[in-house]
Design a protein around this motif. Structure first.
Motif, PDB file in Angstrom:
ATOM      1  N   CYS A  97      -2.864  13.138  -9.190  1.00  0.00           N
ATOM      2  CA  CYS A  97      -3.439  13.276  -8.020  1.00  0.00           C
ATOM      3  C   CYS A  97      -4.233  11.946  -7.467  1.00  0.00           C
ATOM      4  CB  CYS A  97      -4.407  14.467  -8.003  1.00  0.00           C
ATOM      5  SG  CYS A  97      -5.258  14.715  -6.424  1.00  0.00           S
ATOM      6  N   PRO A  98      -3.607  11.318  -6.446  1.00  0.00           N
ATOM      7  CA  PRO A  98      -4.351  10.105  -6.047  1.00  0.00           C
ATOM      8  C   PRO A  98      -5.815  10.195  -5.505  1.00  0.00           C
ATOM      9  CG  PRO A  98      -2.935  10.800  -4.535  1.00  0.00           C
ATOM     10  CD  PRO A  98      -2.603  11.657  -5.462  1.00  0.00           C
ATOM     11  N   VAL A  99      -6.071  11.326  -4.937  1.00  0.00           N
ATOM     12  CA  VAL A  99      -7.429  11.607  -4.576  1.00  0.00           C
ATOM     13  C   VAL A  99      -8.369  12.622  -5.379  1.00  0.00           C
ATOM     14  CG1 VAL A  99      -6.562  11.059  -1.976  1.00  0.00           C
ATOM     15  CG2 VAL A  99      -6.473  13.504  -3.167  1.00  0.00           C
ATOM     16  N   PHE A 136       8.309   8.963 -10.486  1.00  0.00           N
ATOM     17  CA  PHE A 136       8.918  10.169  -9.535  1.00  0.00           C
ATOM     18  C   PHE A 136       9.786   9.494  -8.398  1.00  0.00           C
ATOM     19  CE2 PHE A 136       4.917  11.742 -11.513  1.00  0.00           C
ATOM     20  CZ  PHE A 136       5.392  12.539 -12.391  1.00  0.00           C
ATOM     21  N   LYS A 137      10.636  10.577  -8.206  1.00  0.00           N
ATOM     22  CA  LYS A 137      11.537   9.986  -7.025  1.00  0.00           C
ATOM     23  C   LYS A 137      10.757  10.049  -5.792  1.00  0.00           C
ATOM     24  CE  LYS A 137      16.224  11.955  -7.965  1.00  0.00           C
ATOM     25  NZ  LYS A 137      17.150  13.018  -7.948  1.00  0.00           N
ATOM     26  N   PRO A 138      11.169   8.912  -4.840  1.00  0.00           N
ATOM     27  CA  PRO A 138      10.039   8.983  -3.866  1.00  0.00           C
ATOM     28  C   PRO A 138      10.119  10.119  -2.873  1.00  0.00           C
ATOM     29  CG  PRO A 138      11.724   7.362  -4.066  1.00  0.00           C
ATOM     30  CD  PRO A 138      12.105   8.051  -4.932  1.00  0.00           C
ATOM     31  N   HIS A 139       8.954  10.222  -2.202  1.00  0.00           N
ATOM     32  CA  HIS A 139       9.068  11.369  -1.340  1.00  0.00           C
ATOM     33  C   HIS A 139       8.846  11.210   0.053  1.00  0.00           C
ATOM     34  CE1 HIS A 139       6.112  15.042   0.015  1.00  0.00           C
ATOM     35  NE2 HIS A 139       7.068  15.731  -0.846  1.00  0.00           N
ATOM     36  N   GLY A 140       8.422  10.033   0.493  1.00  0.00           N
ATOM     37  CA  GLY A 140       8.572   9.327   1.694  1.00  0.00           C
ATOM     38  C   GLY A 140       7.571  10.070   2.844  1.00  0.00           C
ATOM     39  N   SER A 141       6.463  10.545   2.376  1.00  0.00           N
ATOM     40  CA  SER A 141       5.819  11.571   3.454  1.00  0.00           C
ATOM     41  C   SER A 141       4.691  10.982   3.774  1.00  0.00           C
ATOM     42  CB  SER A 141       5.316  12.713   2.648  1.00  0.00           C
ATOM     43  OG  SER A 141       4.756  12.505   1.642  1.00  0.00           O
ATOM     44  N   CYS A 142       3.818   9.889   3.280  1.00  0.00           N
ATOM     45  CA  CYS A 142       2.764   9.253   3.828  1.00  0.00           C
ATOM     46  C   CYS A 142       2.863   8.223   4.694  1.00  0.00           C
ATOM     47  CB  CYS A 142       1.672   8.919   2.728  1.00  0.00           C
ATOM     48  SG  CYS A 142       2.256   7.471   1.843  1.00  0.00           S
ATOM     49  N   ARG A 143       4.061   7.508   4.621  1.00  0.00           N
ATOM     50  CA  ARG A 143       4.543   6.502   5.513  1.00  0.00           C
ATOM     51  C   ARG A 143       3.440   5.334   5.332  1.00  0.00           C
ATOM     52  NH1 ARG A 143       9.287   8.286   5.733  1.00  0.00           N
ATOM     53  NH2 ARG A 143      10.077   6.736   7.342  1.00  0.00           N
ATOM     54  N   CYS A 168       0.594  14.557  -0.563  1.00  0.00           N
ATOM     55  CA  CYS A 168       1.519  13.621  -1.029  1.00  0.00           C
ATOM     56  C   CYS A 168       2.476  14.313  -1.899  1.00  0.00           C
ATOM     57  CB  CYS A 168       0.764  12.727  -1.938  1.00  0.00           C
ATOM     58  SG  CYS A 168       0.007  13.096  -3.705  1.00  0.00           S
ATOM     59  N   GLY A 169       2.161  15.552  -2.513  1.00  0.00           N
ATOM     60  CA  GLY A 169       3.663  16.091  -3.227  1.00  0.00           C
ATOM     61  C   GLY A 169       3.717  15.621  -4.679  1.00  0.00           C
ATOM     62  N   PRO A 200       0.799  -1.268  -0.045  1.00  0.00           N
ATOM     63  CA  PRO A 200      -0.052  -0.024   0.105  1.00  0.00           C
ATOM     64  C   PRO A 200       0.951   1.350  -0.041  1.00  0.00           C
ATOM     65  CG  PRO A 200      -0.934  -1.517   1.562  1.00  0.00           C
ATOM     66  CD  PRO A 200       0.364  -2.108   1.299  1.00  0.00           C
ATOM     67  N   HIS A 201       0.377   2.220  -0.798  1.00  0.00           N
ATOM     68  CA  HIS A 201       1.261   3.429  -1.067  1.00  0.00           C
ATOM     69  C   HIS A 201       0.105   4.660  -1.485  1.00  0.00           C
ATOM     70  CE1 HIS A 201       1.655   1.436  -4.660  1.00  0.00           C
ATOM     71  NE2 HIS A 201       1.406   2.623  -5.333  1.00  0.00           N
ATOM     72  N   LEU A 202       0.495   5.895  -0.966  1.00  0.00           N
ATOM     73  CA  LEU A 202      -0.185   7.036  -1.544  1.00  0.00           C
ATOM     74  C   LEU A 202       0.923   8.117  -2.111  1.00  0.00           C
ATOM     75  CD1 LEU A 202      -2.609   7.383   1.133  1.00  0.00           C
ATOM     76  CD2 LEU A 202      -3.414   6.745  -1.282  1.00  0.00           C
ATOM     77  N   CYS A 203       2.035   8.303  -1.722  1.00  0.00           N
ATOM     78  CA  CYS A 203       2.580   9.336  -2.356  1.00  0.00           C
ATOM     79  C   CYS A 203       3.791   8.989  -3.230  1.00  0.00           C
ATOM     80  CB  CYS A 203       3.227  10.220  -1.035  1.00  0.00           C
ATOM     81  SG  CYS A 203       4.630   9.285  -0.238  1.00  0.00           S
TER      82      CYS A 203
END
Ligand code: SF4
Ligand code: FES
Length: 250
Positions: free
Chosen positions: A201-203, A42-49, A150-151, A34-37
């Protein structure tokens, strides 16, 4: 299989290439984390965890952690599922996600991941923040209520569209997406309907005008198959031109 180039994910050998993260290798092998950001483009953002996995006994973000031979990765334990559920619940109460009234319902990654994880209630107290809607653009409406920061639009606008229309401003609960335009409104920015930033945009934060209910409820992306099978929104959504382009405000 050569163990020098594999790690174990829920007991399966996952091959990886130099430079791969755990997420890269898992998705290529058809294993859903599971992932959102995260978006492989794209390079990973690592924000949603949300992509948290257990690696050799420690919780780590799989979209940023480089794969190493011999790693033991747990993607499905109760502890990991509960951690993801809590992260999702925090996202749901922090914004105003009124799914039944959202045109993205059924094709929203946040909603689909919540179903996948089995989140049955927000559990936490809703913040009910007061957030605005920006309808100043002729073809796009922006809902601050639904943005999960999510950026992805920031990265897409900068790296693909070469416009840098979006940026994340502020800290903590005051963080918000801002637009690069003279009056701070989306309508004054360089954003165009066909920009990559609109697609990723995922949402339901960046929504096209004039296209409501094109796909009936019940036939949308995640209505019949789970996100673990269907994949990300961006891989399926190439926006068409809007029917009408009302430029009268310009
Ligand atoms: Fe992510 Fe969408 Fe918010 Fe941009 S508008 S940061 S893509 S949720
Ligand atoms: Fe890894 Fe968001 S998908 S932190």
């Amino acid at each position: 299989m050569n163990t020098e180039n594999t790690f174990r994910l829920d007991g399966k050998d996952i091959p990886f290439k130099k430079g791969d993260t755990i997420m890269d290798a898992a998705l290529r092998a058809g294993e859903y984390i599971p992932h959102l950001c995260h978006n492989p483009e794209f390079k990973p953002h690592g924000s949603c965890r949300l992509c948290v996995v257990d690696v050799n006994g420690r919780h780590q973000a799989s979209c940023t952690l480089p794969a190493e031979a011999g790693m033991e990765v747990d993607n499905s334990s109760d502890a990991i599922r509960q951690r993801r559920e809590l992260l999702l619940q925090m996202l749901f109460v922090e914004g105003n996600h009124t799914c039944p009234a959202c045109e993205k319902s059924g094709a929203c990654q946040l909603q689909a991941v919540a179903y996948y994880i089995g989140m049955l209630s927000p559990h936490l107290t809703h913040f009910f923040p007061k957030r605005s809607i920006d309808a100043s653009h002729p073809d796009i409406v922006f809902y601050h209520n639904r943005c999960i920061l999510c950026g992805l639009c920031v990265r897409a606008s900068e790296q693909v569209d070469r416009k840098s229309v979006f940026a994340i401003s502020g800290r903590g609960i005051d963080s918000k997406l801002v637009f690069n335009s003279p009056d701070g409104k989306l309508g004054g920015s360089e954003l165009e309907f066909t920009d990559k930033a609109v697609e990723v945009c995922p949402v339901g934060a960046i929504m096209p005008k004039h296209l409501g209910y094109e796909t009936p409820v019940g036939q949308r992306l995640y209505d019949t198959k789970p996100i673990s099978v269907v994949g990300d929104v961006a891989a399926h959504s190439k926006p068409e031109k809007p029917f009408i382009s009302d430029k009268s405000h310009e």
